[in-house]
Scaffold this motif. Structure first.
Motif, mmCIF file in Angstrom:
data_model
loop_
_atom_site.group_PDB
_atom_site.id
_atom_site.type_symbol
_atom_site.label_atom_id
_atom_site.label_comp_id
_atom_site.label_asym_id
_atom_site.label_seq_id
_atom_site.Cartn_x
_atom_site.Cartn_y
_atom_site.Cartn_z
ATOM 1 N N THR A 1 -36.679 -4.410 40.998
ATOM 2 C CA THR A 1 -36.564 -3.490 42.130
ATOM 3 C C THR A 1 -35.115 -3.391 42.594
ATOM 4 O OG1 THR A 1 -38.788 -4.172 42.821
ATOM 5 C CG2 THR A 1 -37.466 -2.963 44.422
ATOM 6 N N ARG A 2 -34.712 -2.189 43.016
ATOM 7 C CA ARG A 2 -33.339 -1.965 43.476
ATOM 8 C C ARG A 2 -33.355 -1.267 44.834
ATOM 9 N NH1 ARG A 2 -28.833 -3.946 40.397
ATOM 10 N NH2 ARG A 2 -29.710 -4.538 38.381
ATOM 11 N N ASN A 3 -32.360 -1.610 45.667
ATOM 12 C CA ASN A 3 -32.177 -0.884 46.913
ATOM 13 C C ASN A 3 -31.638 0.506 46.580
ATOM 14 O OD1 ASN A 3 -30.185 0.023 49.212
ATOM 15 N ND2 ASN A 3 -31.667 -1.352 50.160
ATOM 16 N N GLY B 1 -28.005 -0.031 45.442
ATOM 17 C CA GLY B 1 -28.211 -0.421 44.055
ATOM 18 C C GLY B 1 -28.359 -1.915 43.858
ATOM 19 N N ASN B 2 -28.335 -2.680 44.948
ATOM 20 C CA ASN B 2 -28.478 -4.131 44.840
ATOM 21 C C ASN B 2 -29.900 -4.491 44.422
ATOM 22 O OD1 ASN B 2 -25.820 -4.611 45.659
ATOM 23 N ND2 ASN B 2 -26.381 -4.630 47.812
ATOM 24 N N PRO B 3 -30.069 -5.531 43.606
ATOM 25 C CA PRO B 3 -31.407 -5.874 43.112
ATOM 26 C C PRO B 3 -32.294 -6.461 44.193
ATOM 27 C CG PRO B 3 -29.786 -7.491 42.401
ATOM 28 C CD PRO B 3 -29.015 -6.388 43.044
ATOM 29 N N THR C 1 -36.355 -4.477 49.668
ATOM 30 C CA THR C 1 -35.578 -4.355 50.907
ATOM 31 C C THR C 1 -36.475 -4.602 52.115
ATOM 32 O OG1 THR C 1 -34.049 -2.777 49.899
ATOM 33 C CG2 THR C 1 -34.110 -2.857 52.302
ATOM 34 N N ARG D 1 -32.955 -14.591 39.899
ATOM 35 C CA ARG D 1 -33.358 -13.188 40.066
ATOM 36 C C ARG D 1 -34.149 -12.956 41.348
ATOM 37 N NH1 ARG D 1 -36.281 -10.987 34.903
ATOM 38 N NH2 ARG D 1 -35.547 -9.001 35.801
ATOM 39 N N ASN E 1 -32.894 -7.586 49.820
ATOM 40 C CA ASN E 1 -31.953 -6.963 50.735
ATOM 41 C C ASN E 1 -32.569 -6.916 52.124
ATOM 42 O OD1 ASN E 1 -29.937 -5.721 48.603
ATOM 43 N ND2 ASN E 1 -31.995 -5.220 47.900
#
Length: 319
Positions: A196-198, A202-204, A207, A272, A276
Motif C-alpha cells: 500500500t502507498r500513500n 508515495g510513501n509505503p 495512512t 516493511r 503514514n
C-alpha cells in the motif's frame, strides 16, 4: 637539553599529537551538517503533538547529564595522560594511592544522585504521558499484524449502524477501554499491506488520519506477535502485544503527513511494516470517515488475539 644533545623537549611530539587529535575531533563534530537550530533538539524530529515537547525535554536533560559526565571523565583521562605519564628520564615508580575513602565515597554517591534525579524525571513524565484520565475526543484501535497495520475508527459515522462496545471483532479490547467508546459507534476501518502507498507522498504503508487539535486515544492490539507502534515526530512509541492491550493518547497540533513504523523486530518482513499518519482539520477528518463508509469499509476488522487468563485477572483486579 635531551641526552642526544638536542634541546628539543620529548613532550613536544605528544603535545603535537594531542593538538592534532583535538583538531580532528573538532572537524568531525562540526562536519555533521547540523545547524544551530537542530542542535537544541539533539537530532530529534520536530515535535508535532502537545505531549511531544515533554519527551524532548526529558531527552535533552538526559543528554546534558551524559555530556557533563563525559566531559568530566574525558578531562580526567587527558589530565592523567598528560601530567602523570612516566618520564623517559626517570625509572622510579610514582607514589601509589590505595583505599582513599573520600574518593571511593564520591564515585559511589555521585552516580546514585545522578540516577535518582533521572529516575524522578522519567517516572514523573512517564506517569503523565501514559495517563488516560482525560476522556478522548477520538478513539482508534490500531491493529498490528504480519506485515502491516489496520485502523478501526471507533466513531459514530452517519449511515453506519452498530455498537463498538458489543462488536465481536473488538472482544479482545478490555471493558476499561470500551467504557469510553462513543455510544452506537458503528465505525469504519482501513487496512493495509506492505504494498500500500500513500497517494499524496508515495510513501509505503496504509495512512492513518487524525484530526488536528483533538485528543486521540490509541488502543493497541496485535493478531500475532509483538509489534511496536511508533509515529516518529510524536516522539512516542508503545508495544503492541498479543493478549495484552496497551493504550496512550496524544493531541496532534501540526497538520501534515508523517512517517510511522514498527519499532519491534517482529519477523522476516519487519522492515516493511510501515505506515503514514495524516493530520488534517476536524472537518477533513470527518469527511475521510464518510469516504471510508462510501467505500463499504464499515464496521471493524478483528482487533487481535483474545486476552490471556492472566491478563483477564489483572484487568479484573484493576477495575
Amino acid at each position: 637539553m635531551s641526552p642526544n644533545g638536542s634541546d628539543r623537549s620529548p613532550r613536544r611530539p605528544m603535545r603535537r599529537k594531542l593538538l592534532q587529535a583535538l583538531t580532528a575531533g573538532l572537524v568531525l563534530a562540526t562536519a555533521t551538517g547540523c545547524t544551530y537550530k537542530d542542535f537544541p533538539r539533539l537530532g530529534m524530529p520536530t515535535p508535532t503533538t502537545e505531549e511531544a515537547p515533554r519527551i524532548l525535554s526529558l531527552w535533552q536533560g538526559s543528554w546534558a547529564a551524559a555530556l557533563a559526565v563525559g566531559v568530566l571523565v574525558w578531562g580526567l583521562i587527558l589530565w592523567s595522560a598528560m601530567f602523570h605519564r612516566r618520564s623517559r628520564t626517570k625509572v622510579e615508580v610514582p607514589p601509589q594511592t590505595r583505599y582513599n575513602m573520600p574518593i571511593e565515597a564520591l564515585y559511589t554517591v555521585v552516580p546514585i544522585i545522578i540516577i535518582s534525579v533521572l529516575f524522578y524525571f522519567t517516572a514523573r513524565d512517564e506517569t503523565k504521558l501514559l495517563s488516560l484520565d482525560k476522556k478522548p475526543d477520538v478513539t482508534i484501535n490500531v491493529v498490528g499484524f504480519q506485515w502491516s497495520w489496520g485502523f478501526n475508527y471507533i466513531e459514530s459515522v452517519p449511515g453506519v449502524s452498530g455498537d463498538a462496545k458489543t462488536d465481536a471483532n473488538l472482544n479482545a479490547i478490555p471493558d476499561r477501554f470500551k467504557k469510553d467508546f462513543p455510544a452506537n459507534a458503528g465505525g469504519v476501518y482501513d487496512v493495509g499491506t506492505p504494498a500500500t502507498r500513500n497517494p499524496q507522498t508515495g510513501n509505503p504503508g496504509p495512512t492513518l488520519w487524525l484530526p488536528e487539535g483533538k485528543t486521540v486515544r490509541f488502543v493497541l492490539t496485535s493478531r500475532d506477535v509483538i509489534h511496536s507502534f511508533w509515529v516518529v515526530p510524536f516522539l512516542m512509541k508503545q508495544d503492541v502485544i498479543p493478549g495484552h492491550t496497551n493504550a496512550f493518547q496524544v493531541t496532534p497540533n501540526h497538520e501534515g503527513t508523517f512517517l510511522g513504523k514498527c519499532a519491534e523486530l517482529c519477523g522476516v518482513d519487519h522492515s516493511r511494516m510501515l505506515f503514514n499518519v495524516k493530520v488534517v482539520s476536524p472537518a477533513a477528518y470527518q469527511k475521510h470517515l464518510q469516504d471510508l463508509a462510501k467505500k463499504g469499509q464499515t464496521g471493524y476488522i478483528p482487533a487481535g488475539i483474545a486476552q490471556t487468563s492472566h491478563e483477564k485477572n489483572r484487568e479484573t483486579n484493576n477495575l
